[in-house]
Scaffold this active site. Structure first.
Site, PDB file in Angstrom:
ATOM      1  N   PHE A  66       1.031  -1.166  -0.041  1.00 13.18           N
ATOM      2  CA  PHE A  66       0.027   0.093  -0.047  1.00 13.18           C
ATOM      3  C   PHE A  66       0.963   1.262  -0.069  1.00 13.18           C
ATOM      4  CE2 PHE A  66      -2.696   3.162   1.956  1.00 13.18           C
ATOM      5  CZ  PHE A  66      -4.037   2.911   1.355  1.00 13.18           C
ATOM      6  N   ASP A  71       2.915  -6.056   7.679  1.00 11.89           N
ATOM      7  CA  ASP A  71       1.547  -5.236   7.858  1.00 11.89           C
ATOM      8  C   ASP A  71       0.448  -6.223   7.581  1.00 11.89           C
ATOM      9  OD1 ASP A  71      -0.740  -3.556   7.414  1.00 11.89           O
ATOM     10  OD2 ASP A  71       0.758  -1.903   6.496  1.00 11.89           O
ATOM     11  N   TYR A 122     -10.088  -0.664  11.156  1.00 15.99           N
ATOM     12  CA  TYR A 122     -11.472  -0.092  10.603  1.00 15.99           C
ATOM     13  C   TYR A 122     -11.887  -0.886   9.458  1.00 15.99           C
ATOM     14  CZ  TYR A 122      -7.876   2.323   7.981  1.00 15.99           C
ATOM     15  OH  TYR A 122      -6.722   2.705   7.204  1.00 15.99           O
ATOM     16  N   LYS A 123     -11.051  -1.637   8.920  1.00 12.26           N
ATOM     17  CA  LYS A 123     -11.298  -2.700   7.948  1.00 12.26           C
ATOM     18  C   LYS A 123     -11.970  -3.748   8.352  1.00 12.26           C
ATOM     19  CE  LYS A 123      -7.618  -0.754   5.057  1.00 12.26           C
ATOM     20  NZ  LYS A 123      -6.119  -0.748   4.923  1.00 12.26           N
ATOM     21  N   ARG A 146     -13.044  -3.844  -7.050  1.00 12.88           N
ATOM     22  CA  ARG A 146     -12.790  -4.798  -5.771  1.00 12.88           C
ATOM     23  C   ARG A 146     -14.046  -5.056  -5.039  1.00 12.88           C
ATOM     24  NH1 ARG A 146      -8.390  -2.420  -1.187  1.00 12.88           N
ATOM     25  NH2 ARG A 146     -10.079  -1.008  -1.013  1.00 12.88           N
TER      26      ARG A 146
HETATM   27  C1  LIG Z   1      -5.517   0.614   4.630  1.00  9.15           C
HETATM   28  C2  LIG Z   1      -3.993   0.542   4.964  1.00  9.15           C
HETATM   29  C3  LIG Z   1      -3.197   1.536   5.403  1.00  9.15           C
HETATM   30  C4  LIG Z   1      -3.936   2.895   6.016  1.00  9.15           C
HETATM   31  O1  LIG Z   1      -3.413   3.590   6.697  1.00  9.15           O
HETATM   32  P1  LIG Z   1      -3.838   4.614   7.586  1.00  9.15           P
HETATM   33  O2  LIG Z   1      -2.692   5.567   8.355  1.00  9.15           O
HETATM   34  O3  LIG Z   1      -4.623   4.053   8.537  1.00  9.15           O
HETATM   35  O4  LIG Z   1      -4.636   5.551   6.914  1.00  9.15           O
HETATM   36  C5  LIG Z   1      -1.968   1.584   5.313  1.00  9.15           C
HETATM   37  N1  LIG Z   1      -1.372   0.401   4.952  1.00  9.15           N
HETATM   38  C6  LIG Z   1      -2.051  -0.513   4.534  1.00  9.15           C
HETATM   39  C7  LIG Z   1      -1.358  -1.689   3.919  1.00  9.15           C
HETATM   40  C8  LIG Z   1      -3.365  -0.702   4.346  1.00  9.15           C
HETATM   41  O5  LIG Z   1      -3.901  -1.523   3.767  1.00  9.15           O
END
Ligand SMILES: *Cc1c(COP(=O)(O)O)cnc(C)c1O
Length: 400
Positions: free
Chosen positions: A116, A187, A212-213, A359
């Site tokens: 990400f 992660d 939050y996911k 998705r």
């Molecule tokens: C959703 C996601 C994020 C989002 O990071 P936030 O700081 O919570 O906005 C970061 N890394 C990955 C791999 C994600 O899937």
């Protein structure tokens, strides 16, 4: 989490709008039934009634560790090894900088092109801050194991690819990192609450993720961070906040880290968000993660088969083998953004990731086979009638 096993789905534990098929729990989980009441009670009976006393009488200060233990149970982390707070991007930064300190003679952060972007950006920002020749090396996901060598200080890998759902083998990648002498940082953003995971068994040094996911903690819910006990005992925090201090209320002039993972706390915890999340964690009671995983693969396979039958214009970009996928399915389509908007207008909610990915997340807590069949039917209507061609579906919103 406890001995009486629950049969999936558990739709009754969530507030789900009538008629909506929600295939976006991988981005933002739905509202668990008790969460609004819990937050309301917290506001009126704790904050409203107790004001500053709440830190003690309502144990707000212990909340990040208490909720951390609940998250720990889902990811195979022992009690006291996970804490909550901030956002995932911040937790990535903290874990990454602590990991680099553990390998002072190495300069490479290894990651992959499926990661990400925020994780990569945080690494780039940290490197700028550090100077001293640090480097972010980004390889293709399938080349991660081969890219481990004795220049790699830390492997920073997201287990499930946010676009394709492709899944890394946690044991294999961690072993390769350790064999090369590197620190392993996972992660688990799209893993926690989606598939069985055991951070202790993997022996990784660090794991981070958001809530939050698949953990349904609500928009802006705090992130989690785990460190292996031996690592937590002497890691050096880059963000040395007062609540990560050994004695915050001694107000000493110099920073001294708290004994273990608590040194990854930074400032005042998000008490309201943690209350929502703590309540959201009760939906996992009785849920067997192996059952959840089996249902997720079954639902995803059903969706893939249906879409491939009814919508030849869409190309599967997720691994076909369920064992190689997280809990989402993605299809490429050149008008994917507009097609997704048409689908959302018909109450089937997925999302779009540039440049052309549609998705769909499958969360067996509240999705069943009937939902999948109905979603396929509606998607095939969108495609057959070329609804994506209508101008109202082509306007781009800020969040896709
Ligand atoms: C959703 C996601 C994020 C989002 O990071 P936030 O700081 O919570 O906005 C970061 N890394 C990955 C791999 C994600 O899937």
């Amino acid at each position: 989490m406890n001995s009486t096993k629950t049969t999936l789905p558990v739709k009754e534990k969530f507030i789900l709008p009538e008629g909506m098929i929600y295939l976006d729990g991988n981005s933002l989980g739905p509202l668990p039934k008790g969460a609004a009441a819990r937050v309301h009670t917290m506001m009126t009976d704790e904050w409203g009634a107790h004001l500053i006393k709440g830190w003690n009488v309502d144990e707000w200060m212990a909340q990040p560790m208490r909720v951390g233990n609940l998250v720990g149970q889902l990811i195979g982390a022992p009690d006291g090894s996970v804490t909550m707070g901030d956002t995932l991007s911040i937790k990535v930064y903290q874990a990454l900088s602590a990991a680099l300190k553990m390998r002072p003679d190495r300069r490479v952060i290894l990651s992959d092109s499926g990661n990400f972007p925020s994780d990569l950006y945080m690494a780039q920002g940290l490197i700028q801050q550090l100077g001293q020749g640090y480097e972010l090396r980004i390889v293709a996901p399938e080349d991660v194991v081969d890219a481990m060598d004795d220049t790699v200080a830390v492997a920073m890998i997201t287990q499930v690819d946010y676009r394709s759902g492709r899944l890394h083998d946690m044991a294999q990648v961690t072993q390769a990192a350790h064999a090369a002498g590197a620190v392993m940082l996972w992660d688990l953003a799209h893993t926690a609450g989606a598939l069985p995971v055991d951070v202790s068994a993997s022996n990784c040094e660090f794991a981070v993720g958001c809530t939050y996911k698949y953990l349904n903690g609500g928009p802006g819910a705090p992130a989690f961070i785990y460190a292996r006990a031996d690592v937590a005992a002497d890691m050096q925090p880059a963000l040395a906040g007062w609540l990560g201090h050994d004695a915050p209320f001694a107000f000493e002039l110099d920073y001294r880290p708290a004994p273990g993972i608590e040194r990854m706390r930074v400032g005042t915890p998000p008490v309201l968000q943690l209350a929502a999340l703590e309540e959201a964690m009760t939906v996992w009671e009785g849920v067997d993660m192996a059952d959840l995983r089996a249902a997720s693969i079954r639902l995803s396979d059903l969706f893939i088969a249906g879409v491939e039958r009814a919508c030849p214009e869409l190309t599967l970009v997720s691994p076909r083998d369920g064992a190689m996928r997280g809990s989402q399915v993605s299809f490429a389509f050149e008008n994917g953004y507009a097609a997704m908007q048409a689908l959302i207008a018909r109450d089937v909610i997925g999302d779009f990731r540039a440049p052309n990915i549609m998705r769909f997340g499958f969360t067996p807590l509240y999705i069943d086979e009937g939902d999948v069949e109905r979603a396929v039917e509606i998607l095939s209507e969108v495609m057959k009638n070329r609804l994506w061609d209508q101008s109202q579906y082509q306007r781009k919103s800020a969040v896709t």
